[in-house]
Design an enzyme around this catalytic site. Structure first.
Site, PDB file in Angstrom:
ATOM      1  CD  GLU A  83       0.437  -1.567   7.962  1.00 42.27           C
ATOM      2  OE1 GLU A  83       0.046  -0.860   8.904  1.00 42.27           O
ATOM      3  OE2 GLU A  83       0.945  -1.097   6.924  1.00 42.27           O
ATOM      4  CG  ASP A 140      -0.400  -0.038   2.513  1.00 39.90           C
ATOM      5  OD1 ASP A 140       0.845  -0.068   2.601  1.00 39.90           O
ATOM      6  OD2 ASP A 140      -1.158  -0.031   3.511  1.00 39.90           O
ATOM      7  CB  SER A 141       4.567   1.792  -0.251  1.00 44.54           C
ATOM      8  OG  SER A 141       4.787   0.670  -1.080  1.00 44.54           O
ATOM      9  CE  LYS A 186       2.933  -5.632   3.671  1.00 42.71           C
ATOM     10  NZ  LYS A 186       2.332  -4.625   4.586  1.00 42.71           N
ATOM     11  CG  ASP A 240       0.100  -4.017   2.056  1.00 44.00           C
ATOM     12  OD1 ASP A 240      -0.070  -4.778   3.026  1.00 44.00           O
ATOM     13  OD2 ASP A 240       0.918  -3.078   2.043  1.00 44.00           O
ATOM     14  CD  GLU A 295       7.844  -0.239   7.105  1.00 50.35           C
ATOM     15  OE1 GLU A 295       6.924  -0.998   6.771  1.00 50.35           O
ATOM     16  OE2 GLU A 295       7.993   0.910   6.649  1.00 50.35           O
TER      17      GLU A 295
HETATM   18  O1  KIV Z   1       3.474  -1.082   1.431  1.00 48.90           O
HETATM   19  C1  KIV Z   1       4.641  -1.467   1.413  1.00 48.90           C
HETATM   20  O2  KIV Z   1       5.413  -1.163   0.504  1.00 48.90           O
HETATM   21  C2  KIV Z   1       5.094  -2.280   2.523  1.00 48.90           C
HETATM   22  C3  KIV Z   1       6.535  -2.645   2.563  1.00 48.90           C
HETATM   23  C4  KIV Z   1       7.356  -1.489   2.930  1.00 48.90           C
HETATM   24  C5  KIV Z   1       6.772  -3.796   3.466  1.00 48.90           C
HETATM   25  O3  KIV Z   1       4.327  -2.617   3.361  1.00 48.90           O
END
Ligand code: KIV
Length: 283
Positions: free
Chosen positions: A116, A45-46, A114, A84, A183
């Site tokens: 969090e 989600d970056s 993924k 994510d 992280e």
């Molecule tokens: O969203 C993302 O890019 C991430 C990574 C930094 C692990 O969660």
């Protein structure tokens, strides 16, 4: 072509083989990463900060991740694609998380998701894993909680925080996670977590002792104009490369050096002659 499965990452950890991972958001870069043999592509989600221009990942929606996951899946054939789960797509209830994760696999084509969080996410991880959805955990500086953390700070510095993070990691493993992203935590804490777990840890800003490393692709390639963070390394300066290329293009167009006749398509001589005869006669 069969994609990499979760079992492979367990084997890699057991054999001391590192797990290089990058984020991926689009077809062309996913294709390159897949072709050079990167086994794990994370549609992180970056995306919100790096591609969509938001100021945090909190604004990213399930539809955003779905859209980009589809492109990454189309661009790859060997890597495992992990999508994510954005802010508020898994926190409300395990049922809602299940429905949303299901969409990322069914519609998006991802092989895993993924999420969090530690203890508070463990039940959801368990429900997803029970439903056959491979889950990657994410501990430490979890950007969706930036408003709670009050900024992007190193996590797990005190004994209490560090011990909680280790217990969270064990709980996620117990709940069925197949790996955990660590992280922005101290190097030695990452080392302890990595030793304590059977499943692999994937670090970012967590030092060299994790089983794998993940980097934000556009950051390591120098596409983000802001200076790379402490833990990131510029493996290429595409910002400078693209600027130079675009400047050359603009200069050549202005100077009428590009396009040349060689870049054009020619008419057949008889067609040209007829056109010229007709249009010359009218003027
Ligand atoms: O969203 C993302 O890019 C991430 C990574 C930094 C692990 O969660």
């Amino acid at each position: 072509m069969v994609r990499v499965r979760t079992l492979k990452f367990l084997e890699m950890k057991q054999q001391g083989e590192r797990i290089p991972t990058v984020t991926a958001y689009d077809y062309p870069t996913a294709r390159i990463a897949d072709e050079i043999g990167i086994p794990l592509l994370l549609v992180g989600d970056s995306l919100g900060n790096v591609v969509l221009g938001h100021d945090s990942t909190v604004h990213v929606t399930l539809d955003d991740i779905l859209h980009h996951t589809k492109a990454v899946v189309r661009g790859s054939s060997k890597a495992m694609v992990v999508a994510d789960m954005p802010f508020m797509t898994f926190q409300v209830s395990p049922e809602e998380a299940l429905r949303n994760a299901g969409r990322l696999l069914q519609e998006g084509g991802a092989q895993a998701v993924k999420v969090e969080g530690g203890h508070r996410t463990a039940e959801t991880v368990h429900r997803l894993a029970q439903a056959g959805i491979p889950v990657m955990g994410h501990l430490g500086l979890t950007p969706q909680s930036v408003n709670q953390f009050g900024g992007y700070r190193v996590q797990g510095r005190s004994y209490e925080e560090a011990a909680r993070l280790i217990e969270d990691a064990k709980e996620l493993e117990q709940a069925g996670a197949f790996s955990i992203v660590l992280e922005t935590i101290p190097v030695e804490l990452a080392r302890i977590v990595t030793r304590e777990l059977r499943i692999p840890t994937i670090g970012i800003g967590a030092g060299p002792y994790c089983d794998g490393e993940v980097q934000v692709l556009y950051e390591m390639l120098g596409l983000i104009t802001a200076r790379p963070r402490k833990h990131a390394k510029l493996f290429a300066d595409l910002n400078a490369t693209i600027r130079a290329a675009l400047t050359a293009y603009v200069d050549e167009v202005r100077a009428r050096q590009f396009p040349t006749l060689d870049h054009g398509h020619q008419l057949e001589p008889d067609v040209l002659e007829r056109l010229q005869r007709h249009y010359r006669s009218r003027h």
